[in-house]
Design a protein around this motif. Structure first.
Motif, PDB file in Angstrom:
ATOM      1  N   ILE A 245     -17.632  65.616  68.213  1.00  0.00           N
ATOM      2  CA  ILE A 245     -17.512  65.249  69.623  1.00  0.00           C
ATOM      3  C   ILE A 245     -16.056  64.986  69.984  1.00  0.00           C
ATOM      4  O   ILE A 245     -15.567  65.406  71.034  1.00  0.00           O
ATOM      5  CB  ILE A 245     -18.383  64.014  69.931  1.00  0.00           C
TER       6      ILE A 245
ATOM      7  N   SER B 205     -31.063  61.102  75.437  1.00  0.00           N
ATOM      8  CA  SER B 205     -29.832  60.310  75.521  1.00  0.00           C
ATOM      9  C   SER B 205     -30.129  58.822  75.687  1.00  0.00           C
ATOM     10  O   SER B 205     -29.241  57.993  75.536  1.00  0.00           O
ATOM     11  CB  SER B 205     -28.965  60.801  76.696  1.00  0.00           C
TER      12      SER B 205
ATOM     13  N   LEU C  20     -20.082  67.040  80.594  1.00  0.00           N
ATOM     14  CA  LEU C  20     -20.801  66.242  79.605  1.00  0.00           C
ATOM     15  C   LEU C  20     -19.957  65.978  78.369  1.00  0.00           C
ATOM     16  O   LEU C  20     -20.025  64.906  77.769  1.00  0.00           O
ATOM     17  CB  LEU C  20     -22.091  66.952  79.191  1.00  0.00           C
ATOM     18  N   ALA C  21     -19.153  66.961  77.968  1.00  0.00           N
ATOM     19  CA  ALA C  21     -18.343  66.816  76.760  1.00  0.00           C
ATOM     20  C   ALA C  21     -17.301  65.721  76.888  1.00  0.00           C
ATOM     21  O   ALA C  21     -16.866  65.150  75.888  1.00  0.00           O
ATOM     22  CB  ALA C  21     -17.657  68.142  76.421  1.00  0.00           C
TER      23      ALA C  21
ATOM     24  N   ALA D 216     -24.278  59.104  72.999  1.00  0.00           N
ATOM     25  CA  ALA D 216     -23.419  60.196  72.533  1.00  0.00           C
ATOM     26  C   ALA D 216     -24.119  61.554  72.582  1.00  0.00           C
ATOM     27  O   ALA D 216     -23.466  62.588  72.422  1.00  0.00           O
ATOM     28  CB  ALA D 216     -22.941  59.923  71.107  1.00  0.00           C
TER      29      ALA D 216
ATOM     30  N   ARG E 156     -22.783  64.018  75.162  1.00  0.00           N
ATOM     31  CA  ARG E 156     -21.438  64.476  74.792  1.00  0.00           C
ATOM     32  C   ARG E 156     -21.514  65.515  73.681  1.00  0.00           C
ATOM     33  O   ARG E 156     -20.762  66.495  73.677  1.00  0.00           O
ATOM     34  CB  ARG E 156     -20.578  63.294  74.356  1.00  0.00           C
TER      35      ARG E 156
ATOM     36  N   THR F 244     -17.498  62.768  78.756  1.00  0.00           N
ATOM     37  CA  THR F 244     -17.886  61.436  79.214  1.00  0.00           C
ATOM     38  C   THR F 244     -19.221  61.048  78.613  1.00  0.00           C
ATOM     39  O   THR F 244     -19.946  61.882  78.066  1.00  0.00           O
ATOM     40  CB  THR F 244     -17.981  61.399  80.756  1.00  0.00           C
ATOM     41  N   ASP F 245     -19.573  59.739  78.694  1.00  0.00           N
ATOM     42  CA  ASP F 245     -20.884  59.311  78.240  1.00  0.00           C
ATOM     43  C   ASP F 245     -21.842  59.257  79.424  1.00  0.00           C
ATOM     44  O   ASP F 245     -21.457  59.435  80.576  1.00  0.00           O
ATOM     45  CB  ASP F 245     -20.819  57.960  77.521  1.00  0.00           C
TER      46      ASP F 245
ATOM     47  N   ARG G 214     -20.167  69.264  74.056  1.00  0.00           N
ATOM     48  CA  ARG G 214     -19.196  69.813  73.099  1.00  0.00           C
ATOM     49  C   ARG G 214     -19.739  71.074  72.441  1.00  0.00           C
ATOM     50  O   ARG G 214     -19.019  72.073  72.292  1.00  0.00           O
ATOM     51  CB  ARG G 214     -18.864  68.763  72.034  1.00  0.00           C
TER      52      ARG G 214
END
Length: 259
Positions: free
Chosen positions: A26, A107, A178-179, A116, A119, A181-182, A123
């Motif tokens: 991540i 999530s 999305l990659a 996570a 994320r 931030t939470d 990623r």
């Protein structure tokens, strides 16, 4: 010599390696992470990684599969439910819901990654490594085909190639968000400080993506307008003549000639 551990300790070691690999993936992406980083942060030696996984590639396969297998199973279950309920009345909103609702639910569950998770998902689908792309394409091809076919039934007027491009850009844009931030930060930014539950979040995301997917195809006049702005009218005239139908060509030429 290989590290051979049994019982709960072996499971703890394997989980710790997977958790560490996930965190580094991540943070850094596939190419930038190394086995040395993984072993250092997980506080294990290389022999333990080799014993449980054999290689960095196998470790990353296992790390992705333990999250994405369950996600895609839940996605297909929900899409099957919508198909059974709606049949030919299936819409883009339902297909997008089948994609996103299971991801949001997972999530919320700390046992499968918690905050996570999104994320990791972002990623995985934005990582530039061909290794990651090849794994996703090979491992989840049937899932991708199933969803693509569902989108095509919901949008029968779009050529397959055009639908593919639109899905690529729409999902890629969301994955990029999305990659970085939470979940909580994503909701806070998206809701602009207002209270928003999962259903409202899904509806907001779907409204944006559906608008992109349903946008009308550009006609000759639009192509000509872009060409005029780019200042390449001569080449644009030829491109337009090829792209436009007979009924559009006169309007296309007039637009190119306009100052």
């Amino acid at each position: 010599m290989a590290v051979r551990t049994t019982g709960r300790h072996a499971g703890d070691t394997k989980s710790r390696i997977l958790d560490t690999a996930e965190t580094l993936f991540i943070e850094c992406g596939y190419e930038a992470m190394s086995l040395r980083q993984i072993t250092s942060r997980a506080e294990v030696n290389l022999a333990a990684v080799n014993y449980h996984f054999g290689s960095k590639e196998s470790l990353i396969h296992s790390m992705l599969s333990r999250r994405l297998d369950q996600l895609n199973h839940e996605r297909l279950k929900l899409l099957d439910r919508f198909d059974a309920m709606l049949g030919a009345r299936l819409t883009c909103e339902h297909v997008l819901g089948a994609m996103f609702i299971p991801a949001l639910r997972l999530s919320r569950d700390p046992r499968v990654g918690g905050k996570a998770f999104l994320r990791l998902l972002g990623r995985a689908y934005t990582d530039p490594s061909s290794f990651i792309r090849d794994f996703l394409n090979a491992h989840y091809e049937s899932v991708a085909v199933r969803f693509f076919d569902a989108f095509q039934r919901a949008l029968p007027h779009l050529p397959r190639e055009e639908l593919g491009w639109r899905l690529h850009f729409a999902i890629g844009a969301l994955s990029g968000v999305l990659a970085g931030t939470d979940t909580d930060s994503l909701i806070a930014e998206f809701s602009q400080g207002k209270s928003m539950n999962d259903l409202q979040l899904i509806a907001r995301l779907a409204s944006l993506m559906v608008a992109a997917l349903k946008a009308p195809l550009p006609d000759g006049t639009q192509l000509a307008a872009f060409a005029a702005v780019l200042g390449d009218a001569s080449d644009a005239a030829a491109d337009c003549a090829m792209a436009c139908g007979e009924e559009e060509r006169s309007a296309c030429g007039a637009a190119i000639a306009s100052p």
